[in-house]
Design an enzyme around this catalytic site. Sequence first.
Site, PDB file in Angstrom:
ATOM      1  N   TYR A  60      34.932  42.689  53.896  1.00 23.29           N
ATOM      2  CA  TYR A  60      34.178  42.176  53.040  1.00 23.29           C
ATOM      3  C   TYR A  60      33.279  42.953  52.321  1.00 23.29           C
ATOM      4  O   TYR A  60      32.932  42.809  51.407  1.00 23.29           O
ATOM      5  CB  TYR A  60      33.677  40.345  52.534  1.00 23.29           C
ATOM      6  CG  TYR A  60      36.100  40.489  52.526  1.00 23.29           C
ATOM      7  CD1 TYR A  60      37.079  40.280  51.939  1.00 23.29           C
ATOM      8  CD2 TYR A  60      36.409  39.747  53.654  1.00 23.29           C
ATOM      9  CE1 TYR A  60      37.893  40.162  51.481  1.00 23.29           C
ATOM     10  CE2 TYR A  60      37.820  38.940  53.900  1.00 23.29           C
ATOM     11  CZ  TYR A  60      38.166  39.723  52.961  1.00 23.29           C
ATOM     12  OH  TYR A  60      39.723  39.413  53.488  1.00 23.29           O
ATOM     13  N   ARG A  63      33.931  46.237  51.138  1.00 25.39           N
ATOM     14  CA  ARG A  63      34.853  46.668  49.951  1.00 25.39           C
ATOM     15  C   ARG A  63      33.293  45.534  48.552  1.00 25.39           C
ATOM     16  O   ARG A  63      33.684  46.252  47.585  1.00 25.39           O
ATOM     17  CB  ARG A  63      35.569  45.273  50.385  1.00 25.39           C
ATOM     18  CG  ARG A  63      36.626  45.753  51.262  1.00 25.39           C
ATOM     19  CD  ARG A  63      37.670  44.790  51.148  1.00 25.39           C
ATOM     20  NE  ARG A  63      38.284  45.194  49.647  1.00 25.39           N
ATOM     21  CZ  ARG A  63      39.555  44.275  49.864  1.00 25.39           C
ATOM     22  NH1 ARG A  63      39.722  43.484  50.418  1.00 25.39           N
ATOM     23  NH2 ARG A  63      40.402  44.212  48.510  1.00 25.39           N
ATOM     24  N   GLN A  93      45.565  40.576  41.310  1.00 27.23           N
ATOM     25  CA  GLN A  93      45.302  39.972  42.624  1.00 27.23           C
ATOM     26  C   GLN A  93      44.116  40.681  43.074  1.00 27.23           C
ATOM     27  O   GLN A  93      44.244  40.711  43.976  1.00 27.23           O
ATOM     28  CB  GLN A  93      47.242  40.689  42.800  1.00 27.23           C
ATOM     29  CG  GLN A  93      48.309  40.266  42.751  1.00 27.23           C
ATOM     30  CD  GLN A  93      49.344  40.645  43.203  1.00 27.23           C
ATOM     31  OE1 GLN A  93      49.926  40.669  44.340  1.00 27.23           O
ATOM     32  NE2 GLN A  93      49.271  42.311  42.340  1.00 27.23           N
ATOM     33  N   ASN A  94      44.063  41.727  41.683  1.00 30.24           N
ATOM     34  CA  ASN A  94      42.360  42.621  42.872  1.00 30.24           C
ATOM     35  C   ASN A  94      41.811  41.168  42.707  1.00 30.24           C
ATOM     36  O   ASN A  94      41.535  40.947  41.870  1.00 30.24           O
ATOM     37  CB  ASN A  94      42.600  43.610  41.579  1.00 30.24           C
ATOM     38  CG  ASN A  94      42.793  44.494  42.130  1.00 30.24           C
ATOM     39  OD1 ASN A  94      44.175  44.140  42.405  1.00 30.24           O
ATOM     40  ND2 ASN A  94      43.782  45.572  40.629  1.00 30.24           N
ATOM     41  N   VAL A  95      40.835  41.397  43.785  1.00 29.41           N
ATOM     42  CA  VAL A  95      39.538  40.832  43.760  1.00 29.41           C
ATOM     43  C   VAL A  95      37.982  41.572  43.423  1.00 29.41           C
ATOM     44  O   VAL A  95      36.819  40.983  43.374  1.00 29.41           O
ATOM     45  CB  VAL A  95      38.909  40.817  45.262  1.00 29.41           C
ATOM     46  CG1 VAL A  95      40.435  39.383  45.351  1.00 29.41           C
ATOM     47  CG2 VAL A  95      39.095  41.227  46.563  1.00 29.41           C
ATOM     48  N   ASP A  96      38.410  42.240  42.412  1.00 29.75           N
ATOM     49  CA  ASP A  96      37.318  43.187  42.031  1.00 29.75           C
ATOM     50  C   ASP A  96      36.543  42.682  40.368  1.00 29.75           C
ATOM     51  O   ASP A  96      37.646  42.267  40.308  1.00 29.75           O
ATOM     52  CB  ASP A  96      37.664  44.852  42.532  1.00 29.75           C
ATOM     53  CG  ASP A  96      39.009  45.549  41.002  1.00 29.75           C
ATOM     54  OD1 ASP A  96      38.645  45.293  40.215  1.00 29.75           O
ATOM     55  OD2 ASP A  96      39.469  45.726  41.785  1.00 29.75           O
ATOM     56  N   HIS A 111      43.848  36.167  43.483  1.00 28.77           N
ATOM     57  CA  HIS A 111      43.473  36.299  45.493  1.00 28.77           C
ATOM     58  C   HIS A 111      41.417  36.139  45.841  1.00 28.77           C
ATOM     59  O   HIS A 111      41.093  37.128  46.567  1.00 28.77           O
ATOM     60  CB  HIS A 111      44.224  37.379  45.715  1.00 28.77           C
ATOM     61  CG  HIS A 111      45.312  37.704  45.871  1.00 28.77           C
ATOM     62  ND1 HIS A 111      46.589  38.486  45.815  1.00 28.77           N
ATOM     63  CD2 HIS A 111      46.078  36.599  45.607  1.00 28.77           C
ATOM     64  CE1 HIS A 111      47.085  38.006  45.931  1.00 28.77           C
ATOM     65  NE2 HIS A 111      47.725  36.859  46.328  1.00 28.77           N
ATOM     66  N   GLY A 177      50.632  48.466  39.223  1.00 29.65           N
ATOM     67  CA  GLY A 177      49.986  49.038  40.365  1.00 29.65           C
ATOM     68  C   GLY A 177      50.405  47.881  41.599  1.00 29.65           C
ATOM     69  O   GLY A 177      49.120  47.775  42.301  1.00 29.65           O
ATOM     70  N   THR A 178      51.102  47.605  41.121  1.00 33.67           N
ATOM     71  CA  THR A 178      51.633  46.456  42.383  1.00 33.67           C
ATOM     72  C   THR A 178      53.280  47.164  43.421  1.00 33.67           C
ATOM     73  O   THR A 178      53.617  47.123  42.958  1.00 33.67           O
ATOM     74  CB  THR A 178      51.116  44.450  42.458  1.00 33.67           C
ATOM     75  OG1 THR A 178      51.424  44.099  43.658  1.00 33.67           O
ATOM     76  CG2 THR A 178      52.351  44.458  41.079  1.00 33.67           C
TER      77      THR A 178
HETATM   78  P1  OAD Z   1      49.390  47.523  48.100  1.00 35.99           P
HETATM   79  O1  OAD Z   1      48.930  48.133  48.050  1.00 35.99           O
HETATM   80  O2  OAD Z   1      50.785  46.559  48.404  1.00 35.99           O
HETATM   81  O3  OAD Z   1      50.160  48.050  46.235  1.00 35.99           O
HETATM   82  C1  OAD Z   1      49.829  49.140  45.341  1.00 35.99           C
HETATM   83  C2  OAD Z   1      50.465  49.849  44.473  1.00 35.99           C
HETATM   84  O4  OAD Z   1      49.665  50.618  44.177  1.00 35.99           O
HETATM   85  C3  OAD Z   1      51.453  50.363  44.950  1.00 35.99           C
HETATM   86  O5  OAD Z   1      52.826  49.819  44.275  1.00 35.99           O
HETATM   87  C4  OAD Z   1      51.155  51.766  44.991  1.00 35.99           C
HETATM   88  O6  OAD Z   1      52.468  52.808  43.820  1.00 35.99           O
HETATM   89  C5  OAD Z   1      50.694  52.053  43.699  1.00 35.99           C
HETATM   90  N1  OAD Z   1      49.641  52.594  42.863  1.00 35.99           N
HETATM   91  C6  OAD Z   1      48.841  53.438  44.183  1.00 35.99           C
HETATM   92  N2  OAD Z   1      48.490  54.382  43.429  1.00 35.99           N
HETATM   93  C7  OAD Z   1      48.220  54.067  41.719  1.00 35.99           C
HETATM   94  C8  OAD Z   1      47.717  54.446  40.614  1.00 35.99           C
HETATM   95  N3  OAD Z   1      46.825  55.246  40.976  1.00 35.99           N
HETATM   96  N4  OAD Z   1      48.304  53.965  39.101  1.00 35.99           N
HETATM   97  C9  OAD Z   1      49.110  53.239  39.738  1.00 35.99           C
HETATM   98  N5  OAD Z   1      50.289  52.530  40.558  1.00 35.99           N
HETATM   99  C10 OAD Z   1      49.013  52.688  42.347  1.00 35.99           C
HETATM  100  O7  OAD Z   1      48.074  46.166  46.043  1.00 35.99           O
HETATM  101  P2  OAD Z   1      48.845  45.200  45.924  1.00 35.99           P
HETATM  102  O8  OAD Z   1      50.202  44.596  45.524  1.00 35.99           O
HETATM  103  O9  OAD Z   1      48.198  44.818  44.400  1.00 35.99           O
HETATM  104  O10 OAD Z   1      46.077  40.350  48.806  1.00 35.99           O
HETATM  105  O11 OAD Z   1      49.102  44.747  47.364  1.00 35.99           O
HETATM  106  C11 OAD Z   1      49.188  42.030  46.797  1.00 35.99           C
HETATM  107  C12 OAD Z   1      48.142  41.609  48.365  1.00 35.99           C
HETATM  108  O12 OAD Z   1      48.085  42.413  49.358  1.00 35.99           O
HETATM  109  C13 OAD Z   1      46.836  42.108  47.797  1.00 35.99           C
HETATM  110  O13 OAD Z   1      46.398  41.036  46.153  1.00 35.99           O
HETATM  111  C14 OAD Z   1      45.907  41.825  48.790  1.00 35.99           C
HETATM  112  C15 OAD Z   1      46.693  42.671  49.958  1.00 35.99           C
HETATM  113  O14 OAD Z   1      46.952  42.090  50.997  1.00 35.99           O
HETATM  114  C16 OAD Z   1      45.274  39.800  50.250  1.00 35.99           C
HETATM  115  O15 OAD Z   1      43.949  40.265  50.206  1.00 35.99           O
HETATM  116  C17 OAD Z   1      45.284  38.059  50.175  1.00 35.99           C
END
Ligand code: OAD
Length: 233
Positions: A60, A63, A93-96, A111, A177-178
């Site tokens: 962390y 990060r 969901q972002n922690v930034d 999160h 972006g999730t």
């Molecule tokens: P992921 O890493 O699972 O997914 C990232 C998403 O961002 C994917 O669908 C990519 O296609 C997309 N992506 C990549 N580059 C991009 C860009 N330039 N513009 C837009 N989208 C882009 O991340 P999250 O879905 O945020 O939780 O993950 C959810 C949770 O899993 C996080 O909050 C974290 C993690 O474990 C905890 O730590 C509790």
Amino acid sequence: MTNLIYCMKNIVVFTGAGMSAESGLKTFRDMGGLWEQYRIEDVATREAFARNPEMVLEFYNMRVKQMREAKPNPGHVALARLESKYDVQIITQNVDDLHERAGSSKVLHLHGELIKCRNIHSDIEIFDMPENGLKVGDLCPGGHQLRPHIVWFGEMVPAMVEAEVLIRKADLLLVVGTSLNVYPAAGLIYVTSPGCKIILVDPGEFNDLPGVTHLQGKASEKVPELIDSLLNM
Ligand code: OAD
């Protein structure tokens, strides 16, 4: 995009790691993502912290450093601009802190937040994260070890109820972006009210998302384009 012929007022934006990818912060599940370098069970659970707090804090602290070096990208900035015409609620969901630094005024963190810490026994008192992060032996005034104010795997997501209430009020839900892999957060796209339009901006492939308009591309390009069209409506 052109058929957003509604009387839109409330816009909820639900963001994930892809939102900050072009600010230089790694996503989790893309190629080269954080969960390829680290095992969740080593750095993101209570058990990991009990077993090896140094390793968890190192993860962390790195990060925190990367977040402090990163800057909001044009996607974050465009979302802040949207407030000139709409009621905009960000649920991330972002922690930034890049949405806040871009100027968004209503940001709900599902999160947790890297800029904060708390003691290992309670989330009632929240403290500022020290400039260089935390180390073993850093204690709260009550004498308990401090930990990052992050929701680890296996822990409750306290902001979920508030998030669901906010999403039900949305006329437009913009998802950016999730991977929609992590529950309960990912389930938020299913609690919208009838008539709410859902748009997803993401460069990835998505199947089985009925009723969702997918704009395939990067946040820094697609989000500003979409925001411009919403501001010109
Ligand atoms: P992921 O890493 O699972 O997914 C990232 C998403 O961002 C994917 O669908 C990519 O296609 C997309 N992506 C990549 N580059 C991009 C860009 N330039 N513009 C837009 N989208 C882009 O991340 P999250 O879905 O945020 O939780 O993950 C959810 C949770 O899993 C996080 O909050 C974290 C993690 O474990 C905890 O730590 C509790």
